[in-house]
Scaffold this active site. Structure first.
Site, PDB file in Angstrom:
ATOM      1  CG  ASP A 310     -14.545 -16.903  23.859  1.00 35.06           C
ATOM      2  OD1 ASP A 310     -15.525 -16.995  24.614  1.00 35.06           O
ATOM      3  OD2 ASP A 310     -13.430 -17.373  24.154  1.00 35.06           O
ATOM      4  CD  GLU A 311     -18.471 -14.332  25.484  1.00 37.04           C
ATOM      5  OE1 GLU A 311     -19.684 -14.359  25.210  1.00 37.04           O
ATOM      6  OE2 GLU A 311     -18.004 -14.876  26.494  1.00 37.04           O
ATOM      7  CB  VAL A 312     -11.262  -9.915  23.614  1.00 35.03           C
ATOM      8  CG1 VAL A 312     -10.032  -9.309  24.306  1.00 35.03           C
ATOM      9  CG2 VAL A 312     -10.920 -11.280  23.047  1.00 35.03           C
TER      10      VAL A 312
END
Length: 651
Positions: A310-312
């Site tokens: 997530d949230e790369v």
């Protein structure tokens, strides 16, 4: 050498939004918790588990740096969920920029977050380039009900006989986020029976730096990491209780705990930022495989393994990614999917009976065609997260339909019971999290029953590795109990409320105010619960400190002693203190009480710290005290010091 230290992390002006100090109303009207036992195991429940918490803080700097790498408010109303992290706008450059949809709370927050909020949120950085990237026989409904009855000391035959409502979530995983303040193993062992009694069917264990990695990964383990033996015993206890265990190892974004170390810094996507892994380096994937293998060694008979992703942030902003994106047909979406596929394929091929799970926020904006052609839907199950109290039910149903058309056979949901309403939140507003979970029940009732695998109730300890602590786990247990019971029973009712009150020993469950304890510790009330183990008193002490330590020394004085506030503001203001001016009559009444008050507060704080040591490691306690207690206590100390100086000047 790894060390524990407090630090201030501010990657960019837009990354963190200053938090507004939380003012907790009223210090009285508190709830007394009654200790309960589970006859079968002799474990203590109720207040014994609710034995740690956090008080609102006045400042947002500082954190416990677990691994010693080289680099080291007012409660929000349900409809205004604060974002975890404000992501700076991506610098303009070549390649396509993927902006997370405005409904994704994660995009402004930390890992699985809520449906990220406000439109005021800056767009998430371009998600760019790429390279290619049961255990236990479950207890049936009757056994679960029996366990709950034992935990609460109740006889609930009707509960044992009543089938679970069709709308209830069958799989209910409690997320334990270890990266901020991992409780001692003995405390967790005590908590597990309560989680089972409250309605949990499993655990989502996000170890981060609390896992006992071995060479060449030993640098990833913090000084307070669990030992192999501790985790083996903990997992054995979970199996005995019929709790499904799903490990979570970040493999793309939120890699700060690894990439902050010099030996792994060259594996970053962007040289400056330790958050994301470079998907073009084979060594980066080798690191991920090594972490997965080490965690798999400890876990047997797994059905699922969460690989994060997530949230790369800043994906595609690295030099190798920029070059890759210039090639015809390459896009940021394909880069992202390439790495996810590589990691998921490794899990699937190395551990054929295990299904990978991924957070879904990086997939939401990708076209159906691109998703379907990537091969990812056949490898993973997406976990759709949204922590908003006003979650968009229709939007979630449409998203699930999209995922099904792309080839995903099953999906998971992710709600929150804490750690999703403010980066430095210390007390949990139960009503917000209950509304969030009830919205997820609406989503579940709007989709085919065979599509939903289950739900994870997230309990974030930090928004990311470098941020301050959110609510400590024990203070959020009432919220967790309410949410689990609502999910298990298909909704919230007076009966669910009574179940939670009996289970936790509460006289009156409050949903829209912060839960506190009757007779909470304060200079006025003094220590309480004599003869009770110290760790059972943590929540008691915090409950008394929270409403007052977070305020100025003036309010502390007026609330908990006979010193009128006007003495401080009218006769001992900053002007008077600077010039050492004080009226003799005021001095006569004010000084003894001020000294006595300071002494009593110091005693309460010392008792609290001693109790917290039974549950948390030293670095966690130091950080919590530094953030929540010391600022106000130091102000009171300064008042006493200035009084002494003024008296000496008068004499």
């Amino acid at each position: 050498m790894q060390r524990c230290q407090l630090l201030t992390h501010s990657p960019s002006p837009n990354t963190f939004k200053p938090a507004v100090p939380i003012v907790v109303p009223g210090a009285r009207h508190l709830h007394e918790l009654v200790e309960q036992r589970l006859p079968a195991s002799g474990q203590h429940f109720g207040d014994s588990i609710l034995s740690a918490a956090g008080a609102p803080r006045q400042e947002t700097a500082g954190q416990c740096d677990h691994s010693g790498g080289d680099e080291a408010h007012s409660p929000q109303p349900p409809t205004a969920l604060p974002l975890r992290v404000r992501v700076p706008q991506c610098a303009a450059g070549s390649g396509t920029t993927i902006t997370q949809p405005s409904h994704s709370h994660r995009t402004a927050i930390r890992r699985p977050s809520f449906t990220r909020c406000p439109s005021s949120l800056p767009p998430v950085p371009a998600l760019l380039p790429p390279p290619p990237p049961h255990r236990r026989g479950r207890h049936d409904g009757a056994m679960r009900s029996t366990c709950r009855a034992q935990a609460a000391g109740l006889e609930r035959r009707e509960e044992r006989e009543r089938p679970e409502p069709s709308s209830a979530m069958r799989q209910r995983l409690v997320h334990l986020d270890m990266k901020g303040a991992p409780p001692r193993a003995a405390y967790l062992a005590e908590v597990l029976p309560l989680l089972r009694a409250m309605g949990a069917t499993g655990l989502l264990l996000e170890y981060e730096d609390a896992f006992p990695y071995a060479a060449p990964l030993e640098a990833l383990s913090a000084p307070h990491a669990y030992s192999w033996t501790e985790l083996t015993e903990l997992l054995g206890r979970a199996a005995e209780l019929g709790l499904e265990v799903v490990p979570l190892v970040q493999s793309f974004g939120h890699m700060e705990f690894a990439l902050k170390h010099e030996q792994f810094a060259h594996l970053r996507e962007v040289k400056m930022f330790p958050n994301a892994l470079n998907p073009h380096k084979e060594e980066a994937r080798a690191l991920v495989r090594a972490m997965i293998d080490r965690v798999m060694e400890l876990h047997r008979d797994l059905r699922w393994f969460h690989i994060g992703c997530d949230e790369v942030y800043y994906l595609g902003e690295g030099e190798e990614s920029k070059q890759w994106l210039q090639q015809e047909g390459n896009t940021p979406e394909k880069l992202c999917l390439s790495h996810i596929k590589a990691v998921a394929s490794y899990v699937a091929s190395s551990y054929p009976t295990v299904t990978p799970i991924v957070w879904d926020d990086m997939l939401r904006g990708i076209s159906e065609e691109t998703l379907a052609e990537s091969g990812v839907p056949q490898l993973v199950q997406p976990m759709i997260w949204d922590y908003a109290a006003d979650l968009d039910v229709e939007g979630k149903v449409l998203l699930i339909e999209k995922y099904r058309r792309c080839g995903f056979s099953k999906v998971w949901f992710a709600s929150a019971f804490k750690g999703a309403t403010g980066v430095n939140q210390s007390l949990t507003l139960i009503g917000h999290h209950l509304k969030n979970n009830l919205q997820w029940l609406k989503v579940a009732s709007s989709i085919p029953a065979d599509v939903l695998q289950g739900i994870a109730l997230t309990g974030w300890q930090r928004y990311d590795h470098f941020s301050v602590l959110c609510e400590l786990f024990p203070v959020a247990i009432p919220s967790l109990a309410v949410c689990l019971q609502a999910l298990e029973n298909g909704g919230y009712s007076e009966r669910v409320k009574e179940n939670v009150e009996k289970l936790l020993g509460m006289s009156n469950l409050e949903l829209d105010t912060f839960m506190r304890s009757v007779g909470a510790a304060s200079p006025r009330n003094g220590p309480q619960m004599k003869g009770t183990p110290s760790h059972l008193n943590i929540r008691h002490y915090i409950s008394g400190i929270a409403p007052c330590i977070l305020t100025s020394q003036q309010n502390l004085i007026s609330e908990f002693s006979s010193i009128p506030e006007l003495y401080v503001t009218g006769w001992f203001s900053p002007y008077h203190r600077k010039r050492k001016i004080i009226h003799p009559i005021i001095m006569h009444h004010f000084q003894p009480d001020a000294v006595s008050l300071l002494s009593k507060w110091n005693t309460v704080v010392q008792d609290l710290q001693a109790a917290m040591e039974q549950v948390f490691h030293k670095c966690t306690i130091e950080e919590w005290m530094e953030e929540n207690v010391h600022p106000s206590l130091e102000k009171l100390q300064q008042v006493v010091d200035d009084l002494d100086k003024a008296i000496k000047a008068q004499n």
